[in-house]
Design an enzyme around this catalytic site. Structure first.
Site: not given
Ligand code: NAD
Length: 424
Positions: A80, A263, A279, A376
């Protein structure tokens, strides 16, 4: 070593590599571990099943991080755009104090389920009675871990059901200090070895025996402070501070917002975990279960206004290892730890947590001020320009035109590039 590599993002890739090698005292051949094809096919074939290739991600370092008084380049692998930039910018805002962290003991929970119990209260009481002897058994199974200062440290029991299709059910939790290992295999092995005896003592049949990913005994707390002047250089720092605190309160009051808030935290945390071969599904599962532990889904980090500045605090489970897991095999993961100068699990958790608090701050600040899309979309526009075939200064020119017209799309990028190539 200073992580304050001013203008790092403006350098070309080769110069960036040179600066990082210099900062970390490494030589160029060490970077073969992050070159294309770094993971040999035969090694990949030994890692998982049905392998037909390998999968690459961009590998970067976030700069400006000072964590517990020591600077670090924070490795990140992520697809991202803007996460690495956001982390680096927010880390700069927290300097010179940087981030302070506190790690709990690295205690993981193993679960042994017992079913078909006629009298669960009597079964639970019998487990409590046998606790010391069960713990002794468990310790004998992991002598080397005990030598390193870890090993089984506690045992408790909870009644889950008094009756049902599978009879009375209880669960025994074995708490294991895993030191520098993530500990899943270690804990699972212990649970399997103890399950028959536990079930016999409880008067039932053994059920599942596996670790819990709600590792609330293995948390990291990360704090930082940002002065108004660092939040905004144009004198609007107090307004930005209030807006970030309000955004935090929004997440504290609304699970729909909290999910997106978290998030943004996991953007930073996961990027570090992926780079370091951890992990990340285990950490994700633990983070969200922890966020919902009160019955309401809540933010993992909150921000408060204090004395002309903002103070942020993140608390989350972060089970990571600097031994075992993919680190056995993955050359890039081992290099990630080396670049960040990480030699124990607590330090890796501290860096991942600091990255999470940093990306959270950057997102809230952007949302509270210009809105997140501007930054962004500027990065997205550069990605589209490259995908359309732009190279050199054409990347910036195509991206600038896409951003200016507000139409940041792939077909528009191709059109603009074709026009600029025809009449440069
Ligand atoms: P592992 O099986 O590679 O074991 C690590 C070993 O390292 C330990 O057994 C210990 O003997 C040794 N060791 C050496 N130095 C040590 C030190 N300083 N501190 C502690 N141990 C040291 O790895 P693991 O950590 O037991 O398990 C992690 C793996 O398990 C990950 O790959 C994970 O994906 C996987 N896994 C996860 C889940 C889950 O999260 N639900 C379930 C099963 C497996």
């Amino acid at each position: 070593m200073s992580s304050r590599l001013s203008g790092f993002y403006r350098l070309g890739l080769a110069e960036r590599r040179r600066r990082v090698l210099e900062a970390c005292g490494l030589t160029e051949p060490r970077f073969t571990a992050i070159d294309p094809g770094a993971l040999p096919l035969d090694v990949a074939d030994g890692m998982i099943e049905n392998v037909i290739g390998t999968y690459a991600l961009p590998f970067a370092v976030a700069v400006n991080f000072c964590v517990d008084g020591a600077d670090a380049l924070v490795p990140m692998a992520i697809e991202e755009p803007s996460v690495v930039a956001a982390a680096s910018n927010a880390a700069r805002m927290t300097r010179p104090t940087g981030f302070t962290t506190r790690a709990s003991a690295p205690v993981m929970i193993g679960q042994i389920q017992v079913v078909q119990i006629d009298d669960v209260d009597r079964g639970a009481a019998a487990i409590v009675e046998a606790k010391d002897s069960l713990l002794d058994d468990a310790r004998r199974l992991v002598p080397r871990l005990a030598e390193r200062g870890g090993g089984p440290v506690g045992l408790d029991v909870r009644v889950l059901a008094r009756s049902g299709a599978d009879g009375g059910m209880l669960v025994v939790h074995l708490h294991v200090d895993c030191r520098d290992a993530m500990g899943a295999n270690l804990v699972n092995t212990l649970c399997e070895a103890l399950a028959d005896r536990v079930a016999r003592i409880a008067g039932g049949e053994p059920g599942l025996r596996i670790l819990s990913n709600l590792t609330d005994g293995r948390t990291i707390t990360v704090r930082c402070r940002v002065e108004d002047a660092a939040l905004a250089g144009d004198g609007t720092g107090a307004e930005v501070r209030a807006a970030v605190a309000s955004a935090s309160r929004f997440a504290e009051l609304d699970p729909y917002r909290a999910a997106t808030h978290n998030k943004g935290i996991m953007n930073g945390v996961d990027a570090v975990l992926v780079a370091a071969g951890q992990d990340w599904r285990a950490v994700e599962a633990g983070a969200h279960a922890y966020a919902a532990r009160t019955g309401v889904y809540r933010p993992l980090a909150v921000w408060r206004e204090r004395e002309a500045g903002l103070e942020g605090e993140l608390v989350m489970p972060l089970a990571v290892g600097t031994v075992g897991g993919a680190l056995h095999n993955h050359p890039s993961a081992r290099l990630a730890l080396e670049l960040a100068n990480v030699d124990h699990a607590d330090r890796l958790a501290a860096l991942a947590g600091a990255a999470g608090l940093a990306t959270n701050l950057a997102a809230l600040r952007a949302l509270a001020t210009e809105g997140i899309q501007r930054g962004h979309m500027a990065l997205h526009a550069r990605g589209l320009a490259r995908a359309a075939g732009a190279t050199g200064d054409l990347v910036d020119r195509v991206a600038a035109e896409l951003s200016a017209c507000g139409d940041v799309k792939a077909d528009r990028a191709r059109e603009v590039l074709a026009r600029l190539k025809e009449s440069p």
